[in-house]
Write a protein that holds these residues in place. Structure first.
Motif, PDB file in Angstrom:
ATOM      1  N   GLU A  86       0.805  -1.209  -0.040  1.00  0.00           N
ATOM      2  CA  GLU A  86      -0.038   0.028   0.027  1.00  0.00           C
ATOM      3  C   GLU A  86       0.765   1.337  -0.145  1.00  0.00           C
ATOM      4  OE1 GLU A  86      -0.057  -1.602   4.376  1.00  0.00           O
ATOM      5  OE2 GLU A  86      -0.400  -2.414   2.501  1.00  0.00           O
ATOM      6  N   GLU A  87       2.197   0.980   0.095  1.00  0.00           N
ATOM      7  CA  GLU A  87       3.020   2.198   0.225  1.00  0.00           C
ATOM      8  C   GLU A  87       3.727   2.581  -1.221  1.00  0.00           C
ATOM      9  OE1 GLU A  87       3.752   4.623   2.351  1.00  0.00           O
ATOM     10  OE2 GLU A  87       2.055   3.950   3.670  1.00  0.00           O
ATOM     11  N   VAL A  88       3.329   1.644  -2.154  1.00  0.00           N
ATOM     12  CA  VAL A  88       3.792   1.962  -3.472  1.00  0.00           C
ATOM     13  C   VAL A  88       3.796   3.430  -4.122  1.00  0.00           C
ATOM     14  CG1 VAL A  88       3.442   1.378  -6.043  1.00  0.00           C
ATOM     15  CG2 VAL A  88       3.571  -0.540  -4.306  1.00  0.00           C
ATOM     16  N   TYR A  89       2.436   4.141  -3.666  1.00  0.00           N
ATOM     17  CA  TYR A  89       2.130   5.296  -4.148  1.00  0.00           C
ATOM     18  C   TYR A  89       2.395   6.183  -3.153  1.00  0.00           C
ATOM     19  CZ  TYR A  89       0.339   2.690  -8.190  1.00  0.00           C
ATOM     20  OH  TYR A  89       0.288   1.794  -9.239  1.00  0.00           O
ATOM     21  N   GLY A  90       2.980   5.927  -2.023  1.00  0.00           N
ATOM     22  CA  GLY A  90       2.986   6.899  -0.932  1.00  0.00           C
ATOM     23  C   GLY A  90       4.536   7.077  -0.724  1.00  0.00           C
ATOM     24  N   LEU A  91       5.083   6.531   0.680  1.00  0.00           N
ATOM     25  CA  LEU A  91       6.499   6.760   1.008  1.00  0.00           C
ATOM     26  C   LEU A  91       7.346   5.973  -0.030  1.00  0.00           C
ATOM     27  CD1 LEU A  91       8.266   7.999   3.048  1.00  0.00           C
ATOM     28  CD2 LEU A  91       8.038   5.882   4.456  1.00  0.00           C
ATOM     29  N   SER A  92       7.109   5.078  -0.384  1.00  0.00           N
ATOM     30  CA  SER A  92       7.983   4.223  -1.158  1.00  0.00           C
ATOM     31  C   SER A  92       8.495   5.253  -2.477  1.00  0.00           C
ATOM     32  CB  SER A  92       7.550   2.894  -1.712  1.00  0.00           C
ATOM     33  OG  SER A  92       8.487   2.214  -2.692  1.00  0.00           O
ATOM     34  N   SER A  93       7.417   5.678  -3.126  1.00  0.00           N
ATOM     35  CA  SER A  93       7.428   6.437  -4.320  1.00  0.00           C
ATOM     36  C   SER A  93       8.208   7.738  -4.127  1.00  0.00           C
ATOM     37  CB  SER A  93       6.044   6.709  -4.973  1.00  0.00           C
ATOM     38  OG  SER A  93       6.169   7.769  -6.108  1.00  0.00           O
ATOM     39  N   GLN A  94       7.887   8.578  -2.971  1.00  0.00           N
ATOM     40  CA  GLN A  94       8.597   9.767  -2.623  1.00  0.00           C
ATOM     41  C   GLN A  94       9.867   9.515  -2.371  1.00  0.00           C
ATOM     42  OE1 GLN A  94       7.357  12.665  -2.731  1.00  0.00           O
ATOM     43  NE2 GLN A  94       9.085  13.452  -1.972  1.00  0.00           N
ATOM     44  N   TYR A  95      10.311   8.607  -1.501  1.00  0.00           N
ATOM     45  CA  TYR A  95      11.787   7.914  -1.337  1.00  0.00           C
ATOM     46  C   TYR A  95      12.701   7.724  -2.568  1.00  0.00           C
ATOM     47  CZ  TYR A  95      15.308   6.325   2.077  1.00  0.00           C
ATOM     48  OH  TYR A  95      16.250   6.004   3.018  1.00  0.00           O
TER      49      TYR A  95
END
Length: 122
Positions: free
Chosen positions: A34-43
């Motif tokens: 669920e972090e694919v478009y959240g923190l993961s993408s931002q990082y």
């Protein structure tokens, strides 16, 4: 035929920045889906911004290069926050956060040194 090479590719800070992008990709692959478009993408985006800004500014005037190095330095700080959030959310272990911080600290020092060198030559 020899592979074309650009001058900025010889910069150690550029090489370290590319290594850090690799590190971030490996690290974020362990984040929850669920972090694919959240923190993961931002990082990932902010880590990529470091070598991209170094490359974009290299070869321009010293003043312009300094401006791009400042943007790279700002991205280093953003990566620190991404790593901190990942640790706080339990996506990475404290040791992984520390490893990221060591790499980022080294890059920040290299960027700062390069910025000082460019200012001295103006």
């Amino acid at each position: 035929m020899e592979k074309p090479k650009f001058k900025f590719e010889d910069l150690k800070v550029y090489q370290k920045a590319l290594d850090f992008v690799d590190y971030v990709y490996v690290t974020t692959n362990k984040f929850p889906k669920e972090e694919v478009y959240g923190l993961s993408s931002q990082y990932k985006r902010t880590s990529m911004s470091i070598p991209l800004n170094i490359a974009e500014g290299a070869g321009d005037t010293d003043a312009q290069f300094n401006r791009y190095l400042q943007m790279a330095w700002d991205s280093v700080k953003e990566c620190v926050v991404c790593s901190s959030i990942a640790k706080r959310q339990g996506f990475i272990r404290p040791e992984e956060d520390n490893e990221a911080r060591v790499k980022l600290s080294e890059m920040a020092k290299m960027i700062t040194s390069l910025k000082k060198y460019l200012r001295k030559n103006n």
